[in-house]
Write an enzyme that holds these catalytic residues in place. Structure first.
Site, PDB file in Angstrom:
ATOM      1  N   CYS A  33       4.596  19.068 -11.921  1.00 22.71           N
ATOM      2  CA  CYS A  33       5.314  18.903 -10.719  1.00 22.71           C
ATOM      3  C   CYS A  33       4.406  19.027  -9.272  1.00 22.71           C
ATOM      4  O   CYS A  33       3.460  19.720  -9.391  1.00 22.71           O
ATOM      5  CB  CYS A  33       6.339  20.093 -10.851  1.00 22.71           C
ATOM      6  SG  CYS A  33       7.328  20.398  -8.877  1.00 22.71           S
ATOM      7  N   ARG A 145       8.180  19.184 -19.540  1.00 24.44           N
ATOM      8  CA  ARG A 145       9.058  19.919 -18.954  1.00 24.44           C
ATOM      9  C   ARG A 145       9.820  21.085 -19.661  1.00 24.44           C
ATOM     10  O   ARG A 145      10.635  21.210 -20.531  1.00 24.44           O
ATOM     11  CB  ARG A 145      10.557  18.857 -18.726  1.00 24.44           C
ATOM     12  CG  ARG A 145      10.113  17.714 -17.863  1.00 24.44           C
ATOM     13  CD  ARG A 145      11.192  16.805 -17.393  1.00 24.44           C
ATOM     14  NE  ARG A 145      12.184  17.837 -16.574  1.00 24.44           N
ATOM     15  CZ  ARG A 145      11.968  17.850 -15.254  1.00 24.44           C
ATOM     16  NH1 ARG A 145      10.854  17.202 -14.612  1.00 24.44           N
ATOM     17  NH2 ARG A 145      12.925  18.547 -14.528  1.00 24.44           N
ATOM     18  N   ASP A 300       8.313  13.466   1.642  1.00 24.72           N
ATOM     19  CA  ASP A 300       8.427  14.504   0.436  1.00 24.72           C
ATOM     20  C   ASP A 300       6.973  14.529  -0.379  1.00 24.72           C
ATOM     21  O   ASP A 300       6.634  15.652  -0.658  1.00 24.72           O
ATOM     22  CB  ASP A 300       9.377  14.164  -0.337  1.00 24.72           C
ATOM     23  CG  ASP A 300       9.558  14.994  -1.549  1.00 24.72           C
ATOM     24  OD1 ASP A 300       9.591  16.207  -1.275  1.00 24.72           O
ATOM     25  OD2 ASP A 300       9.782  14.855  -2.651  1.00 24.72           O
ATOM     26  N   CYS A 341      -5.396  -6.429  -1.356  1.00 26.21           N
ATOM     27  CA  CYS A 341      -3.993  -6.548  -1.340  1.00 26.21           C
ATOM     28  C   CYS A 341      -3.478  -7.536  -0.522  1.00 26.21           C
ATOM     29  O   CYS A 341      -2.498  -8.336  -0.675  1.00 26.21           O
ATOM     30  CB  CYS A 341      -3.706  -5.113  -0.762  1.00 26.21           C
ATOM     31  SG  CYS A 341      -3.825  -3.835  -2.064  1.00 26.21           S
ATOM     32  N   CYS A 354       2.990   3.404  -3.203  1.00 31.03           N
ATOM     33  CA  CYS A 354       3.257   4.596  -2.251  1.00 31.03           C
ATOM     34  C   CYS A 354       1.648   4.915  -1.513  1.00 31.03           C
ATOM     35  O   CYS A 354       0.690   4.863  -2.570  1.00 31.03           O
ATOM     36  CB  CYS A 354       3.567   5.780  -2.938  1.00 31.03           C
ATOM     37  SG  CYS A 354       3.787   7.358  -1.989  1.00 31.03           S
TER      38      CYS A 354
END
Length: 410
Positions: A33, A145, A300, A341, A354
């Site tokens: 996480c 998890r 986030d 890229c 991202c």
């Protein structure tokens, strides 16, 4: 309030600000996480709960800041269900109070463990979309998890899914792809088909470590050079193989029946429309996040002090999200691409993915290459003929699912 027209076309689309009603607080301790550490930002604040006063302030401003009729509220964590049902009933009442003709939608992401009949009846009655975090079959899910005490969680998550299905709640699956489950793509994919998960999002886990766990170091991790990679991170080649293997089954049997976000986003970019997922969009910056105390951050994945835009008690959401600073954040995604890229034949498909994953170097030694580049390139090259066929079908106003009949001959 800033003039939105000054921001160009970047914000001629829905604005999203994800809410963290319980901050980073969670009832699990998933090893990978990325958000649990964010509680360190507020270590001197004992109660990480969004107040009803801030909830009302956010609701009014969020609806008023939208340029489109549909308004999506996204509830995230930590674990969003750590807030009681009464909190969300209040949220719905406030949404209706300030709707002013807008169509209000709600999406909540949860690990599913706290779901019960009462929660599910509420979600069904109010038409909420529920995202469930589950990493595939039991042996994969329980690898990382686990509860705070180290206990497996798969059985309890599946109980939550069955309750959603029992009450007819619309739900989808959000699966983290890591070093372990990436090695068995078909077992992974078949599991989701077996549990009738028709909407599925794969998120490749890429996390870097620092020398110790002091938050002062983590605070600047987003802008520092490459550091040690966490063992659970997915390997770039494995990520490519994972996508290609699942795609081969999906394109022959499941188009139009099972919706895999990355496949849909790739097709969207192929035909030149918004992909619906920020990581593959040309620019970002239209999806911020608000913490329990009203602090608003650019993204986030960039909840670090240097990406704090302000606080809702002193600035409006429009001022923060339509600011020149946020516009630069979003536009930097395209402007910071290395030469490899920019010259790549598939740039328009991933757009560098991202920015948080751009810590690798190109063959020429230039920085800013996405760590997962090798995997994405393999997938785009492999899927290209099928994407082109589906594009032609869409152009001819025929269903892209027609690809299934000819996939073996492409």
């Amino acid at each position: 309030m800033n003039n939105r027209n000054d921001m160009g076309n970047m914000f001629e689309r829905p604005l999203y600000v994800m809410l963290k009603p319980a901050g980073a607080t969670c009832n699990l301790a998933c090893e990978y996480c990325y958000y649990l550490e964010k509680s360190g930002l507020y270590q001197h604040t004992p109660n990480h709960l969004l107040s009803e006063q801030l909830l009302e302030q956010f609701t009014e401003q969020y609806i008023n800041s939208q340029t489109m009729r549909d308004v999506m509220f996204t509830w995230h964590g930590g674990e969003a269900l750590l807030r009681p049902l009464s909190f969300y009933r209040k949220a719905v009442a406030l949404q209706k109070k300030y709707a002013h003709g807008h169509n209000i939608l709600n999406c909540l992401q949860t690990n599913g463990i706290l779901l019960n009949d009462e929660w599910c009846r509420f979600f069904k009655d109010e038409g909420w979309l529920i995202g469930i975090s589950i990493d595939g079959p039991e042996r994969f899910h329980d690898e990382y998890r686990r509860s705070r005490g180290g206990q497996p969680t798969f059985t309890r998550v599946m109980r939550g899914i069955e309750l959603l299905k029992k009450h007819g709640v619309e739900w989808n699956g959000m699966a983290v792809v890591n070093d372990y489950n990436s090695e068995a793509p078909l077992e992974f994919y078949h599991f989701f088909k077996d549990i009738e998960c028709h909407y599925l999002q794969f998120t490749p886990i890429v996390e870097r470590l620092v020398a110790n766990s002091e938050y002062v170091q983590l605070a600047s991790l987003a802008t520092r050079g490459a550091t040690e990679l966490a063992d659970f991170s997915v390997n770039p080649k494995a990520w490519g193989d994972f996508l290609c293997t699942i795609f081969d089954e999906w394109v022959r049997h499941d188009v139009g029946t099972y919706f895999v976000q990355i496949f849909d986003a790739t097709l969207a970019n192929w035909v030149g429309v918004e992909p619906g997922v920020c990581s593959m969009a040309r620019s970002c910056g239209h999806a911020g996040v608000m913490e329990f105390n009203g602090d608003v951050y650019s993204c986030d994945h960039f909840v670090f002090p240097e990406y704090r835009l302000g606080n809702i008690t002193s600035s409006t959401l429009s001022e923060m999200m339509y600011s020149e600073r946020q516009a630069r954040f979003g536009q930097a995604k395209r402007g910071s691409l290395p030469r490899q890229c920019r010259e790549c034949q598939f740039t328009a498909l991933c757009n560098g993915e991202c920015p948080k994953n751009r810590f690798a170097t190109t063959a020429d030694g230039e920085g800013g290459l996405n760590y997962l580049c090798e995997g994405y390139y393999r997938f785009f090259e492999h899927s290209a003929p099928y994407m082109e066929f589906m594009k032609k079908e869409l152009d001819a106003q025929r269903p892209p699912a027609n690809v299934m009949a000819v996939a073996d001959s492409i």
